[in-house]
Design a protein around this motif. Sequence first.
Motif, PDB file in Angstrom:
ATOM      1  N   GLU A  12      -9.140  -8.811  -1.273  1.00  0.00           N
ATOM      2  CA  GLU A  12      -7.886  -8.402  -1.897  1.00  0.00           C
ATOM      3  C   GLU A  12      -7.051  -9.610  -2.283  1.00  0.00           C
ATOM      4  O   GLU A  12      -6.848 -10.524  -1.492  1.00  0.00           O
ATOM      5  N   SER A  43       0.822  -1.193   0.000  1.00  0.00           N
ATOM      6  CA  SER A  43       0.000   0.000   0.000  1.00  0.00           C
ATOM      7  C   SER A  43       0.863   1.252   0.000  1.00  0.00           C
ATOM      8  O   SER A  43       1.985   1.258   0.488  1.00  0.00           O
ATOM      9  N   HIS A  59      -0.517  -7.764   3.273  1.00  0.00           N
ATOM     10  CA  HIS A  59      -1.366  -8.260   2.198  1.00  0.00           C
ATOM     11  C   HIS A  59      -1.297  -9.783   2.171  1.00  0.00           C
ATOM     12  O   HIS A  59      -0.272 -10.379   2.495  1.00  0.00           O
ATOM     13  N   ASP A  93      -7.908  -3.685   2.677  1.00  0.00           N
ATOM     14  CA  ASP A  93      -6.589  -4.317   2.672  1.00  0.00           C
ATOM     15  C   ASP A  93      -6.365  -5.026   3.997  1.00  0.00           C
ATOM     16  O   ASP A  93      -6.687  -4.482   5.060  1.00  0.00           O
ATOM     17  N   HIS A 105      -3.922  -4.401   9.113  1.00  0.00           N
ATOM     18  CA  HIS A 105      -3.218  -3.569   8.144  1.00  0.00           C
ATOM     19  C   HIS A 105      -2.522  -2.429   8.879  1.00  0.00           C
ATOM     20  O   HIS A 105      -2.164  -2.557  10.045  1.00  0.00           O
ATOM     21  N   SER A 140      -9.478  -1.402  -6.146  1.00  0.00           N
ATOM     22  CA  SER A 140     -10.503  -1.724  -5.149  1.00  0.00           C
ATOM     23  C   SER A 140     -11.701  -0.797  -5.254  1.00  0.00           C
ATOM     24  O   SER A 140     -12.498  -0.677  -4.310  1.00  0.00           O
ATOM     25  N   HIS A 178      -8.079  -5.551  -5.762  1.00  0.00           N
ATOM     26  CA  HIS A 178      -6.752  -5.035  -5.410  1.00  0.00           C
ATOM     27  C   HIS A 178      -5.705  -5.556  -6.391  1.00  0.00           C
ATOM     28  O   HIS A 178      -4.588  -5.904  -6.019  1.00  0.00           O
TER      29      HIS A 178
END
Length: 358
Positions: free
Chosen positions: A258, A2, A270, A235, A204, A88, A292
């Motif tokens: 994702e 990210s 992730h 995420d 996350h 997303s 994603h």
Amino acid sequence: MSIGLLTCGAHPAATYDRSPHYGEGRFHNADPAAKVSPGFSGTVRALWRLLFDKPVDASPLAPVPVRRLSRQALLEAPDDSLWRLGHSTLLLKLDGHFWLTDPVFSERASPMSFMGPKRFHAPPLSIDELPEITGVVISHDHYDHLDRAAVLALAPKVRHFVTALGVGDRLAAWGVPAAKIEQLDWWQETRVEGLKIAATPAQHFSGRGLSDGNRTLWASWVLDTGRTRIFFSGDSGYFDGFARIGERYGPFDLSMVETGAYDAGWPGVHMQPEQSLQAHLDVRGKVMMPIHNGTFDLALHPWTEPFESILALARQRGVALATPEMGERLDIHAPSPPMPWWREGQPANKQAHALVRE
């Protein structure tokens, strides 16, 4: 991985003091041992790899198929329709209302217009072409999920913004009317125009700069009309929270999970495709749609790998999979079988990519 790069204003601690996930000025994951934030040195290493260690097949070598959309087509579409606009960003039509998740329309998922992850394809329609939007649901504040330019362009035609704690403060600081914003902690619910929305846990981290990490919360989301129930993962690394979400809110007609921008060095950030599939099973999803992926170059794996991996895994496990093209309408209750649109014009392996580049 990210994206998060600039600092924004501080958030008043008193706003979040009642959250069990907030302490010492920052939000925390349910599992304190989960290593999700890469820190300064980790961020620098990741950016270095993304800039200088990129394999040749991390980007598509042919135009990504995109089905153009029009406002009229959206208005004429039946309820329980869904369109993937990229990454997303999903557009849903539920009980006559339009909803958007994590709207990103800018050319780059970056604070800078001249550098950073660039789109592989244009959105299927522009913000101006969208109909009136009842609500926007935002999972967290990373640049590939929270697009300031898109939020400001959308604000006049959006009635409600529903965000995780702190993210709404960013929107208000940008000029979105506070009356349009509602912020939720994990396991909190709200109702908007008949739609039940629940913020559910994710594993996350957050931040748009090197000094504001975890000042806002991250979340997954449940959308429930009473007839149609949808899970949106945002995420997340894989964790036992998915099973708890399934116990409390499942089963789901569709889980949007994702599946992309993963790396062996980012296990808490992730999910690998195997974990994405397990998350879908944990939340008790009927049909899984991998998201994603496909729009931004955020990792080192081949561009087609997330699609190919999840397709093979779903077939092995007997899981129903939905893989609509960008802009293709998906019937949530009767999705079409997966079609490998991502293979169009793409060499079958890395050697073929190298030959094309040469």
